[in-house]
Enzyme design. Structure first.
Site, PDB file in Angstrom:
ATOM      1  CD  GLU A   6      -2.976   1.238   2.483  1.00 43.15           C
ATOM      2  OE1 GLU A   6      -3.627   2.387   2.323  1.00 43.15           O
ATOM      3  OE2 GLU A   6      -3.047   0.168   2.855  1.00 43.15           O
ATOM      4  CG  HIS A   8      -0.788   5.258  -0.846  1.00 45.47           C
ATOM      5  ND1 HIS A   8      -1.443   4.718  -1.496  1.00 45.47           N
ATOM      6  CD2 HIS A   8      -0.988   5.110   0.566  1.00 45.47           C
ATOM      7  CE1 HIS A   8      -2.102   4.024  -1.082  1.00 45.47           C
ATOM      8  NE2 HIS A   8      -2.164   4.352  -0.149  1.00 45.47           N
ATOM      9  CG  HIS A 159      -7.112   3.348  -0.042  1.00 44.75           C
ATOM     10  ND1 HIS A 159      -7.290   4.329  -0.095  1.00 44.75           N
ATOM     11  CD2 HIS A 159      -5.656   2.718   0.518  1.00 44.75           C
ATOM     12  CE1 HIS A 159      -6.600   5.306   0.258  1.00 44.75           C
ATOM     13  NE2 HIS A 159      -5.547   3.474   0.694  1.00 44.75           N
ATOM     14  CG  ASP A 279      -1.075   4.080   4.842  1.00 42.65           C
ATOM     15  OD1 ASP A 279      -1.499   4.383   2.948  1.00 42.65           O
ATOM     16  OD2 ASP A 279      -1.966   4.691   5.059  1.00 42.65           O
TER      17      ASP A 279
END
Length: 319
Positions: A6, A8, A159, A279
């Site tokens: 995850e 980004h 998500h 994240d």
């Protein structure tokens, strides 16, 4: 070596969309987040190296085109995002992989774009940011999308995003909005809609990934089964709800750096169903790495969580 799922990115054309999901932060913090999201070189790789992450599966930071009211614009935007991401991955195929960004305003168009991303760009699945203009993925219109996802044999990472309408219980308590609490129960509820609508009965080989150690769902399997058995509905399931959460769902450690939720997820779902994630850049890479390296689990399980489960699920190379 760790694999993180995850992680980004953002491109200039998608900054307006990004602003809709961003929590209230200072301009300085926002600028630094955008700088980290936009970097594919030294800064990102240094953070990965410091955390022992050998490969990051990259995805456009939400909500992206899912909040775009013009379907044609959304379809073009999704294709652009995927082409831009593919270009960056091709520069460092040893370090990066990708999840497709999709315009679910058009379910068939989204299915076609997913297939292009998997077959032509080499992506390993898709990331969907919650509902699309208030429509959740259990809606019958998404049958073509689920059929294609199952046929391509790749997972869907669900998500979080904002609720379509702010829940009344959060009125007057803005501190609970977005990642603090709103996104947790919004995403958990979305996942449960898929279960109770029978999506996994119709598409038993479909696989869903939830971040943040499963958005609290590993804690409530017994109660879900108990209450589902007590109540009568119009859409009977072939198995108890916990069956689908153990069979069709994987969870990642993103944004949850504590032993209690990790051990709960492993106990509830099994050691093959939990995968490491950070994240990035919304969480600190070094903190996430220290957590999983020192978690109270045995080394075989740690190795599965850190890399082997991701290699199996996403068919990533072992190197």
């Amino acid at each position: 070596m760790k694999i993180a799922l995850e992680e980004h990115v953002v491109f200039p054309a998608f900054l307006d969309y990004l602003g809709h999901a961003m929590p209230k932060v200072t301009p300085e913090v926002y600028a630094d987040i955008v700088a980290q999201l936009s970097d594919f070189g030294e800064r990102r790789l240094a953070a990965m190296d410091a955390a022992g992450v050998g490969r990051a599966v990259l995805s456009l930071s939400g909500p992206g085109v899912q909040i775009e009211p013009d379907t044609a614009v959304a379809l073009r935007g999704a294709r652009l995002a995927n082409d831009l991401l593919a270009t960056e991955i091709q520069r460092r195929p040893d370090r990066y992989a990708g999840f497709a960004h999709l315009a679910l305003q058009d379910p068939v168009g989204a299915a076609d774009e997913l297939e292009r991303c998997v077959r032509e760009l080499g992506f390993v699945g898709a990331m969907v940011n919650g509902h699309t203009l208030g429509v959740y993925l259990d809606d019958p219109r998404y049958a073509p999308f689920w059929e294609r996802l199952e046929a391509l044999d790749v997972p869907l990472y669900l998500h979080p995003d904002d609720s379509f309408v702010k829940p009344y219980v959060l009125e007057g308590c803005d501190e609970l909005l977005k990642p603090t609490w709103e996104w947790t129960f919004e995403t958990a509820s979305h996942a449960l809609r898929l279960v109770f609508a029978g999506v996994f009965d119709r598409y038993p080989r479909a696989r869903l990934i939830l971040g943040h150690m499963g958005e609290t769902l590993p804690y409530v399997l017994w109660r879900l089964d108990s209450r589902a058995a007590l109540t009568t509905g119009n859409r009977p399931l072939a198995a108890p709800p916990s069956h689908y959460l153990r069979t069709n769902v994987y969870v990642t450690t993103s944004g949850q750096c504590a032993d209690v939720p990790l051990i709960a997820a492993l106990s509830a779902l099994g050691e093959d169903r939990v995968l490491f994630s950070i994240d990035y850049p919304y969480e600190d890479s070094a903190t996430a790495a220290r957590f999983i390296e020192n978690a109270a689990i045995d080394e075989t399980v740690r190795d599965k969580v850190c890399r082997r489960n991701a290699q199996a699920l996403l068919r990533l190379p072992a190197g």
